[in-house]
Design a protein around this motif. Structure first.
Motif, PDB file in Angstrom:
ATOM      1  N   ALA A 194       1.054  -1.238  -0.139  1.00  0.00           N
ATOM      2  CA  ALA A 194      -0.081   0.165   0.089  1.00  0.00           C
ATOM      3  C   ALA A 194       0.723   0.922   0.022  1.00  0.00           C
ATOM      4  N   GLU A 195       0.176   2.526  -0.352  1.00  0.00           N
ATOM      5  CA  GLU A 195       1.148   3.528  -0.646  1.00  0.00           C
ATOM      6  C   GLU A 195       0.240   4.678   0.051  1.00  0.00           C
ATOM      7  N   PRO A 196      -0.078   4.801   1.277  1.00  0.00           N
ATOM      8  CA  PRO A 196      -0.658   5.990   1.665  1.00  0.00           C
ATOM      9  C   PRO A 196       0.095   7.150   1.895  1.00  0.00           C
ATOM     10  N   ASP A 197      -0.630   8.118   1.748  1.00  0.00           N
ATOM     11  CA  ASP A 197      -0.116   9.498   1.523  1.00  0.00           C
ATOM     12  C   ASP A 197       0.609   9.800   2.975  1.00  0.00           C
ATOM     13  N   LEU A 198       1.904  10.441   2.961  1.00  0.00           N
ATOM     14  CA  LEU A 198       2.613  10.412   4.338  1.00  0.00           C
ATOM     15  C   LEU A 198       1.896  11.564   5.286  1.00  0.00           C
ATOM     16  N   ARG A 199       1.080  12.466   4.473  1.00  0.00           N
ATOM     17  CA  ARG A 199       0.416  13.456   5.459  1.00  0.00           C
ATOM     18  C   ARG A 199      -0.678  12.805   6.143  1.00  0.00           C
ATOM     19  N   VAL A 218       8.357   7.053  -1.156  1.00  0.00           N
ATOM     20  CA  VAL A 218       8.535   7.045  -2.568  1.00  0.00           C
ATOM     21  C   VAL A 218       7.803   8.498  -3.182  1.00  0.00           C
ATOM     22  N   ASP A 219       8.172   9.055  -4.165  1.00  0.00           N
ATOM     23  CA  ASP A 219       7.611  10.305  -4.727  1.00  0.00           C
ATOM     24  C   ASP A 219       7.062   9.767  -5.831  1.00  0.00           C
ATOM     25  N   LEU A 220       5.588   9.858  -5.589  1.00  0.00           N
ATOM     26  CA  LEU A 220       4.464   9.539  -6.818  1.00  0.00           C
ATOM     27  C   LEU A 220       4.106  10.814  -7.368  1.00  0.00           C
ATOM     28  N   PRO A 221       3.642  10.778  -8.692  1.00  0.00           N
ATOM     29  CA  PRO A 221       3.273  11.867  -9.283  1.00  0.00           C
ATOM     30  C   PRO A 221       2.524  12.931  -8.744  1.00  0.00           C
ATOM     31  N   ASP A 222       1.396  12.542  -7.753  1.00  0.00           N
ATOM     32  CA  ASP A 222       0.491  13.202  -7.004  1.00  0.00           C
ATOM     33  C   ASP A 222       0.817  13.341  -5.655  1.00  0.00           C
ATOM     34  N   LYS A 223       1.904  12.694  -5.145  1.00  0.00           N
ATOM     35  CA  LYS A 223       1.965  12.735  -3.613  1.00  0.00           C
ATOM     36  C   LYS A 223       3.503  12.025  -3.492  1.00  0.00           C
ATOM     37  N   ARG A 224       3.675  12.279  -1.965  1.00  0.00           N
ATOM     38  CA  ARG A 224       4.947  11.513  -1.460  1.00  0.00           C
ATOM     39  C   ARG A 224       4.132  10.640  -0.414  1.00  0.00           C
ATOM     40  N   ALA A 225       4.274   9.203  -0.772  1.00  0.00           N
ATOM     41  CA  ALA A 225       3.776   8.250   0.050  1.00  0.00           C
ATOM     42  C   ALA A 225       4.828   7.373   0.729  1.00  0.00           C
ATOM     43  N   ALA A 226       4.040   6.927   1.600  1.00  0.00           N
ATOM     44  CA  ALA A 226       4.893   5.844   2.672  1.00  0.00           C
ATOM     45  C   ALA A 226       4.551   4.442   1.911  1.00  0.00           C
ATOM     46  N   LEU A 227       5.533   3.671   1.408  1.00  0.00           N
ATOM     47  CA  LEU A 227       5.135   2.311   0.909  1.00  0.00           C
ATOM     48  C   LEU A 227       5.221   1.581   2.113  1.00  0.00           C
ATOM     49  N   VAL A 228       4.499   0.698   2.191  1.00  0.00           N
ATOM     50  CA  VAL A 228       4.234  -0.339   3.320  1.00  0.00           C
ATOM     51  C   VAL A 228       4.213  -1.709   2.672  1.00  0.00           C
ATOM     52  N   VAL A 229       4.440  -2.769   3.337  1.00  0.00           N
ATOM     53  CA  VAL A 229       4.427  -4.336   2.923  1.00  0.00           C
ATOM     54  C   VAL A 229       4.058  -4.932   4.042  1.00  0.00           C
TER      55      VAL A 229
END
Length: 244
Positions: A194-199, A218-229
């Protein structure tokens, strides 16, 4: 690209009793209808070789809050409810799908008319639709360009629809349940991601509490996300206490 956030408990202030009764009192599905829908989806899944191993046929799961089903979205049945949820300011801040029903409809149609790499679902708890989910093939998604993906990585997006269901640990419980459903029914999948928004701190916290581990920012086109596994190999090692 996945929607802006896998939002779970955004806007975590618990609501007073009855604060959001419109989402619960007039939308309860009879048990017989839930069973009929699940059976129909199960039959469809049995004859259709899709990319996600028949999400509609995964069946019920027992949680601390009751029996839970993932029911694939039907646009004509579910659009008004999902659109209403998308217009909640706490949800719209991350999903960015506020507006008339056509906005949500376009988002859903891209998945429903696609090749099956993403399946939108209602989360039905004890007969009541109360959450929206997207189960998707992360390895076939643009997300795969931003991390070292593996074949059959499966992603999760979630929003809790009713304000009354946020901020009390329900998102964590359901994330754990759905991740278990993925691992139980997708034998080729070694990881749920999953990649929830860090905010969205409550969302990130819910994933971590559900047995996901922090992997990277990770820097995605529309947000900076926390990649969780959530790793199949560590499924039992990282299983948290089931208390709420």
């Amino acid at each position: 690209m996945p929607p802006p956030d896998a939002s779970t408990d955004a806007g975590t202030e618990p609501a007073a009793a009855g604060a959001d009764c419109a989402d619960t009192l007039d939308l309860r599905l009879p048990d017989e209808l839930v069973a009929l829908l699940a059976e129909g989806d199960r039959r469809a899944a049995a004859v259709e070789d899709d990319l996600l191993d028949g999400v509609g046929g995964w069946g019920p799961a027992t949680t601390a809050a009751g029996v839970f089903h993932l029911v694939p979205v039907r646009l004509e049945r579910d659009l008004p409810l999902i659109s209403r949820w998308m217009n909640d300011p706490a949800v719209a801040a991350f999903w960015e799908l506020a507006g008339p029903e056509d906005v949500t409809a376009a988002h859903l149609r891209r998945q429903l008319d696609g090749d099956g790499r993403s399946v939108p679902c209602l989360g039905v708890l004890e007969g009541t639709p109360m959450s929206y989910w997207e189960i998707y093939r992360a390895d076939l998604d643009p997300l795969a360009r931003h991390y070292p993906s593996r074949p059959h990585d499966t992603g999760i997006h979630l929003l809790i629809g009713s304000v009354a269901n946020r901020g009390r640990g329900l998102g964590t419980s359901l994330l754990r349940t759905v991740a278990d459903l993925v691992l139980d029914h997708r034998p080729s999948c070694a990881r749920v991601v999953a990649e929830p928004d860090l905010r969205n701190t409550p969302s990130v916290s819910a994933f971590l509490s559900a047995g996901f581990r922090y992997f990277a920012e990770v820097d995605l086109p529309d947000k900076r996300a926390a990649l969780v596994v959530r790793d199949r190999a560590l499924r039992n090692v990282l299983r948290p206490d089931h208390s709420q």
